[in-house]
Design a protein around this motif. Structure first.
Motif, PDB file in Angstrom:
ATOM      1  N   ILE A 123      -0.005  -7.916  10.129  1.00  0.00           N
ATOM      2  CA  ILE A 123      -0.670  -9.175   9.759  1.00  0.00           C
ATOM      3  C   ILE A 123      -2.143  -9.016  10.106  1.00  0.00           C
ATOM      4  O   ILE A 123      -2.481  -8.528  11.186  1.00  0.00           O
ATOM      5  CB  ILE A 123      -0.061 -10.357  10.537  1.00  0.00           C
ATOM      6  N   VAL A 124      -2.998  -9.399   9.182  1.00  0.00           N
ATOM      7  CA  VAL A 124      -4.436  -9.236   9.383  1.00  0.00           C
ATOM      8  C   VAL A 124      -5.105 -10.605   9.316  1.00  0.00           C
ATOM      9  O   VAL A 124      -4.857 -11.370   8.382  1.00  0.00           O
ATOM     10  CB  VAL A 124      -5.041  -8.328   8.285  1.00  0.00           C
ATOM     11  N   LYS A 151      -1.235   3.601   9.992  1.00  0.00           N
ATOM     12  CA  LYS A 151      -0.955   4.757  10.858  1.00  0.00           C
ATOM     13  C   LYS A 151      -0.640   4.291  12.278  1.00  0.00           C
ATOM     14  O   LYS A 151       0.219   4.863  12.938  1.00  0.00           O
ATOM     15  CB  LYS A 151      -2.155   5.709  10.863  1.00  0.00           C
ATOM     16  N   ARG A 152      -1.341   3.287  12.739  1.00  0.00           N
ATOM     17  CA  ARG A 152      -1.035   2.729  14.065  1.00  0.00           C
ATOM     18  C   ARG A 152       0.414   2.223  14.092  1.00  0.00           C
ATOM     19  O   ARG A 152       1.137   2.459  15.049  1.00  0.00           O
ATOM     20  CB  ARG A 152      -1.967   1.547  14.380  1.00  0.00           C
ATOM     21  N   CYS A 153       0.811   1.539  13.027  1.00  0.00           N
ATOM     22  CA  CYS A 153       2.176   0.998  12.971  1.00  0.00           C
ATOM     23  C   CYS A 153       3.193   2.135  13.050  1.00  0.00           C
ATOM     24  O   CYS A 153       4.285   1.967  13.573  1.00  0.00           O
ATOM     25  CB  CYS A 153       2.399   0.194  11.688  1.00  0.00           C
ATOM     26  N   ALA A 154       2.818   3.290  12.506  1.00  0.00           N
ATOM     27  CA  ALA A 154       3.734   4.435  12.506  1.00  0.00           C
ATOM     28  C   ALA A 154       3.542   5.293  13.756  1.00  0.00           C
ATOM     29  O   ALA A 154       4.152   6.359  13.876  1.00  0.00           O
ATOM     30  CB  ALA A 154       3.504   5.262  11.247  1.00  0.00           C
ATOM     31  N   GLY A 155       2.689   4.846  14.663  1.00  0.00           N
ATOM     32  CA  GLY A 155       2.440   5.624  15.884  1.00  0.00           C
ATOM     33  C   GLY A 155       1.643   6.891  15.622  1.00  0.00           C
ATOM     34  O   GLY A 155       1.718   7.852  16.377  1.00  0.00           O
ATOM     35  N   VAL A 214      -9.736   1.080   6.565  1.00  0.00           N
ATOM     36  CA  VAL A 214      -9.333   0.309   7.739  1.00  0.00           C
ATOM     37  C   VAL A 214      -7.822   0.024   7.675  1.00  0.00           C
ATOM     38  O   VAL A 214      -7.111   0.127   8.684  1.00  0.00           O
ATOM     39  CB  VAL A 214     -10.153  -1.001   7.803  1.00  0.00           C
ATOM     40  N   LEU A 215      -7.342  -0.296   6.479  1.00  0.00           N
ATOM     41  CA  LEU A 215      -5.909  -0.572   6.320  1.00  0.00           C
ATOM     42  C   LEU A 215      -5.092   0.692   6.608  1.00  0.00           C
ATOM     43  O   LEU A 215      -4.009   0.619   7.190  1.00  0.00           O
ATOM     44  CB  LEU A 215      -5.614  -1.094   4.905  1.00  0.00           C
ATOM     45  N   LEU A 250       0.860  -1.188   0.000  1.00  0.00           N
ATOM     46  CA  LEU A 250       0.000   0.000   0.000  1.00  0.00           C
ATOM     47  C   LEU A 250       0.892   1.232   0.000  1.00  0.00           C
ATOM     48  O   LEU A 250       1.667   1.444   0.935  1.00  0.00           O
ATOM     49  CB  LEU A 250      -0.885   0.001   1.253  1.00  0.00           C
ATOM     50  N   GLN A 251       0.771   2.018  -1.063  1.00  0.00           N
ATOM     51  CA  GLN A 251       1.566   3.252  -1.146  1.00  0.00           C
ATOM     52  C   GLN A 251       0.684   4.433  -0.758  1.00  0.00           C
ATOM     53  O   GLN A 251      -0.358   4.659  -1.375  1.00  0.00           O
ATOM     54  CB  GLN A 251       2.117   3.422  -2.554  1.00  0.00           C
ATOM     55  N   ASN A 252       1.086   5.158   0.285  1.00  0.00           N
ATOM     56  CA  ASN A 252       0.258   6.282   0.744  1.00  0.00           C
ATOM     57  C   ASN A 252       0.549   7.522  -0.098  1.00  0.00           C
ATOM     58  O   ASN A 252       1.469   7.521  -0.924  1.00  0.00           O
ATOM     59  CB  ASN A 252       0.449   6.509   2.257  1.00  0.00           C
ATOM     60  N   PRO A 253      -0.261   8.570   0.074  1.00  0.00           N
ATOM     61  CA  PRO A 253      -0.071   9.752  -0.770  1.00  0.00           C
ATOM     62  C   PRO A 253       1.321  10.388  -0.599  1.00  0.00           C
ATOM     63  O   PRO A 253       1.763  11.129  -1.458  1.00  0.00           O
ATOM     64  CB  PRO A 253      -1.186  10.703  -0.308  1.00  0.00           C
TER      65      PRO A 253
END
Ligand code: OXD
Ligand code: MN
Length: 590
Positions: A401-402, A511-515, A505-506, A243-246
Motif C-alpha cells: 500500500i502506498v 523487491k522489499r516485499c520479496a526480501g 521506486v515501485l 506490475l509484471q516484472n521481467p
C-alpha cells in the motif's frame, strides 16, 4: 424518448423497494416523464443524440476524435464543493471534525424544500448501478435518480449500469439511494448530503462529476467507508495497479494520493525504455475496496468501470496510454477547442486553442484555455493496459500500500513503514498541497489522511481505529510505503522526473516485499540508498538523489509535533495505539 415513454418502463425486474422509492420521489419532484435506464447501447446512443440536439453536447472532430464529445458546465460548477458537502449522522461526533455535519432531520427538511417540484418539465432518470464486478460478493449496488442526461451517460461509462444491476438489487433487497437534481445551478442552493445510517445521498444544484455522479465519491467512498467499517473492510481513495516484472511475476499495489496528484498516471504507467520487460496493468485509477481474504492477504476490487480523469497535462510523455485512450469514445468536460474542433488543453504540446472552456474566443486574459479541473470520462475497457483481473469477482491480492502527497519539502522520495501500525500513522499523516479538483485556493498544504479528507464518511478517529483493526486481522498484511514525487530544490524545480520513472521506486518496494532489496533504517522508516534503486538509464544528479533520499531530523520533529496536534483534534476517538506511534516516532527523532 422521455415523453413517449412517460412513466412506462421496459424492465420486468423492478423490486418493490425500488419501485416504491422511485414513486415517492416522483411525487416529490413532479417530473414530466420517468425513464428507467437499462444500460443498453441503444439507450446510450439515444441519450447522446438528445444531448446533441439540446446543445448540451458538442460533437468533436470525428476524423481526429471519433465518437468524442464536449460538455461545458456552468462556470460556477467545475469542481467538488467540500464546504457544501455534509455527513448527516444522528450523533455529530460520528461524522467527526473531518466532515461538515448537519442533523439528519434538518438536512432532509432542507433538501425536501429544494427537491419539491424541481423536475417539472424534466425527465426523471432511474439509474440502477453496481459498484464492482456484477458477480462479486464485494460489490454493492445503488440507484441514482437524476434529472440530468449528462449524469446518466457518465454513470453508464463509470459504473456497471442497467438491467443486471437492477436484477442484483432485486435479489439483495438493499441498495444505496441517491437522489440528484441539477436544480438551477445556484451555488447558494447547492448541497451534497450524505446519510450513512440510511445508506442515502441527496445532491442538489450541481452537475459536476464528484457532486453529481453519485456512484463515485458519494457512494463508493463516503457511504461505502461507513458500510465498510460496519462490515469489516475498507473503502479507499486508491488506484490499483498490477506490475509484471521481467521474470513474468505480477504483483499488485494500491496507492492513495489526494485528487489531481497523478493517480491515473501511476495506474497507467509506461515503463521507461531502460526498464525492458516490465508490464503494467490497470485495475483502477481512483477507488479501491479492500477485503481481508481467506488466505490472510488483503484483496482489492475497483468498484468503478471507467475513468473520470484530469485532462490538463496529459500528453504522450506524461501518459501515452491515457493520451491514446482519450482519442476515441470519450466525453470531455470543460476543455478548449482548436479551429479544427479538436479538444485542447494546457500541456497538450501541440495545436492552438481558439475557443476556451466557457465557449468564448480564447484570450489569455481570461486565464487557461481549458479549465484546470477539466475531465475526460471514458470506459476502463478502452485502456490498452486494462488488467484481465479487473473484472475478477475475488479481486487482486495487494502486496504493498502506498500513500503520498504533493509536498515541496520534508517528505523524501520514498520510505517504508516499520510495520502495519506504523503504516497507519504514515497514512494518517499524509499532507498535500491543494489542487483544482476542489473549489478553493490551490497550493495550500493541508492534512489529508489516507487522501480521504474529503471522502471519509465518518470520524477519522474511528477510521484510524478501523485501519488498525483490519491490520490485526491480516496474517500477511501488505507493506506500507510513503512516496513524494513532488519534492523540489531551492530553485523550485522538481527533483524527481516522475511519471514512468516512478516504476524505479515501485520496483524497490516489490523487491522489499520479496526480501530482495536493502534499505537503511531511519527514524521515520526504511529508505533506499541510491544504490538500492534501479537507476539504469536515468539522468539524475547525485545531489538531487541525496536530497530526495534524505531525512532532516529537525524538519521531522516539527512534522511529528504537527501530526500529534492534528490527532488531538479527534480527541478520545484517536486510537491510543496511534498516539503511541507518534510518541515512538518522536523518541526516534529526539
Ligand atoms: C476525483 C477527485 O475526481 O478526487 O477523482 O476529485
Ligand atoms: Mn479521486
Amino acid at each position: 424518448m422521455a415523453t413517449a415513454a412517460a412513466h412506462a418502463h421496459p424492465l420486468s425486474s423492478i423490486s418493490k423497494p425500488v419501485g416504491d422509492w422511485v414513486h415517492s420521489i416522483a411525487e416529490l419532484t413532479q417530473p414530466e416523464a420517468i425513464h428507467w435506464c437499462d444500460g443498453s447501447d441503444a439507450e446510450y446512443r439515444q441519450l447522446m443524440t438528445e444531448l446533441q440536439q439540446s446543445g448540451e453536447l458538442l460533437k468533436l472532430n470525428p476524423e481526429h476524435f471519433p465518437n468524442c464529445f464536449l460538455a461545458r458546465s456552468h462556470p460556477s460548477d467545475v469542481a467538488r464543493v467540500e464546504h457544501l458537502t455534509f455527513v448527516c449522522t444522528t450523533n455529530p461526533e460520528d461524522a467527526g471534525p473531518n466532515n461538515h455535519w448537519m442533523a439528519p432531520a434538518d438536512a432532509h427538511a432542507k433538501m425536501r424544500e429544494l427537491f419539491k417540484g424541481c423536475m417539472k418539465g424534466r425527465t426523471l432518470y432511474v439509474v440502477p448501478y453496481c459498484m464492482g464486478p456484477i458477480d462479486s460478493p464485494y460489490s454493492r449496488c445503488g440507484v441514482e435518480i437524476t434529472d440530468s442526461a449528462y449524469v446518466v451517460i457518465n454513470m453508464a461509462l463509470m459504473t456497471r449500469m442497467g438491467r443486471a444491476a437492477l436484477e442484483r438489487i432485486g435479489r439483495e433487497g438493499s441498495f444505496v439511494k441517491g437522489l440528484h437534481s441539477t436544480g438551477e445551478l445556484d451555488p447558494n442552493r447547492r448541497f451534497i448530503m450524505h446519510f450513512p445510517e440510511e445508506l442515502a445521498i441527496e445532491s442538489f444544484g450541481s452537475g459536476y462529476g464528484g457532486n453529481a455522479l453519485l456512484g463515485k465519491k458519494c457512494h463508493a467512498l463516503r457511504i461505502a467507508s461507513y458500510q465498510a467499517r460496519n462490515e469489516g473492510w475498507l473503502a479507499e481513495h486508491m488506484l490499483i495497479v498490477g506490475l509484471q516484472n521481467p521474470q513474468g511475476e505480477t504483483h499488485y499495489i494500491a496507492a492513495a494520493f489526494p485528487s489531481a496528484c497523478g493517480k491515473t498516471n501511476l495506474a497507467m504507467l509506461i515503463p521507461p525504455g531502460s526498464m525492458p520487460g516490465w508490464k503494467v496493468f490497470t485495475v483502477g485509477d481512483d477507488i479501491a475496496w479492500l477485503h481481508p481474504g481467506p488466505d490472510g492477504r488483503l484483496y482489492a476490487i475497483n468498484p468503478e468501470a471507467g475513468y473520470f480523469g484530469v485532462v490538463p497535462g496529459t500528453n504522450p510523455k506524461t501518459n501515452r496510454n491515457a493520451y491514446e485512450m482519450i482519442r476515441r469514445d470519450t466525453l470531455f468536460t470543460n476543455v478548449a477547442l482548436t479551429a479544427d474542433n479538436d479538444p485542447w488543453w494546457e500541456g497538450l504540446e501541440g495545436g492552438t486553442p481558439v475557443i476556451d472552456w466557457q465557449g468564448r474566443p480564447y484570450d489569455t486574459k481570461h486565464g487557461p484555455a481549458a479549465h484546470p479541473n477539466s475531465r475526460f470520462t471514458v470506459s476502463a475497457k478502452k485502456n490498452p493496459n486494462y488488467s484481465p483481473e479487473a473484472d475478477s469477482p475475488r479481486g487482486v491480492p495487494i502486496s504493498a500500500i502506498v500513500f503520498g502527497g504533493r509536498r515541496r519539502g520534508v517528505a523524501p522520495l520514498v520510505y517504508e513503514a516499520r510495520d502495519w501500525n506504523h503504516g497507519v500513522l504514515v497514512g494518517a499523516s499524509v499532507a498535500s498541497e491543494t489542487t483544482a479538483a476542489a473549489i478553493g485556493e490551490a497550493g495550500v498544504l493541508r492534512r489529508d489522511p489516507m487522501a480521504m479528507k474529503p471522502f471519509a464518511g465518518y470520524n477519522f478517529g474511528d477510521y484510524w481505529n478501523h485501519w488498525l483493526a483490519i491490520g490485526a486481522k491480516l496474517k500477511h498484511p501488505p507493506r506500507i510505503y510513503h512516496v513524494n514525487w513532488f519534492r523540489r530544490d531551492a530553485n523550485n524545480k522538481f527533483l524527481w522526473p516522475g511519471f514512468g520513472d516512478n516504476l524505479r521506486v515501485l520496483e524497490w518496494m516489490l523487491k522489499r516485499c520479496a526480501g530482495a532489496a536493502e534499505a537503511t533504517e531511519t527514524a521515520i522508516g526504511y529508505l533506499p540508498r541510491a544504490k538500492d534503486l534501479n537507476l539504469a538509464g536515468l539522468d539524475i544528479a547525485a545531489s538531487a538523489l541525496e536530497q530526495l533520499l534524505s531525512v532532516d531530523a529537525r524538519e521531522w520533529r516539527t512534522e511529528a509535533a504537527d501530526m500529534g496536534r492534528y490527532m488531538d483534534e479527534f480527541g478520545a476517538r484517536t486510537p491510543a495505539a496511534l498516539r503511541a506511534e507518534v510518541q515512538a516516532l518522536q523518541q526516534r527523532l529526539a
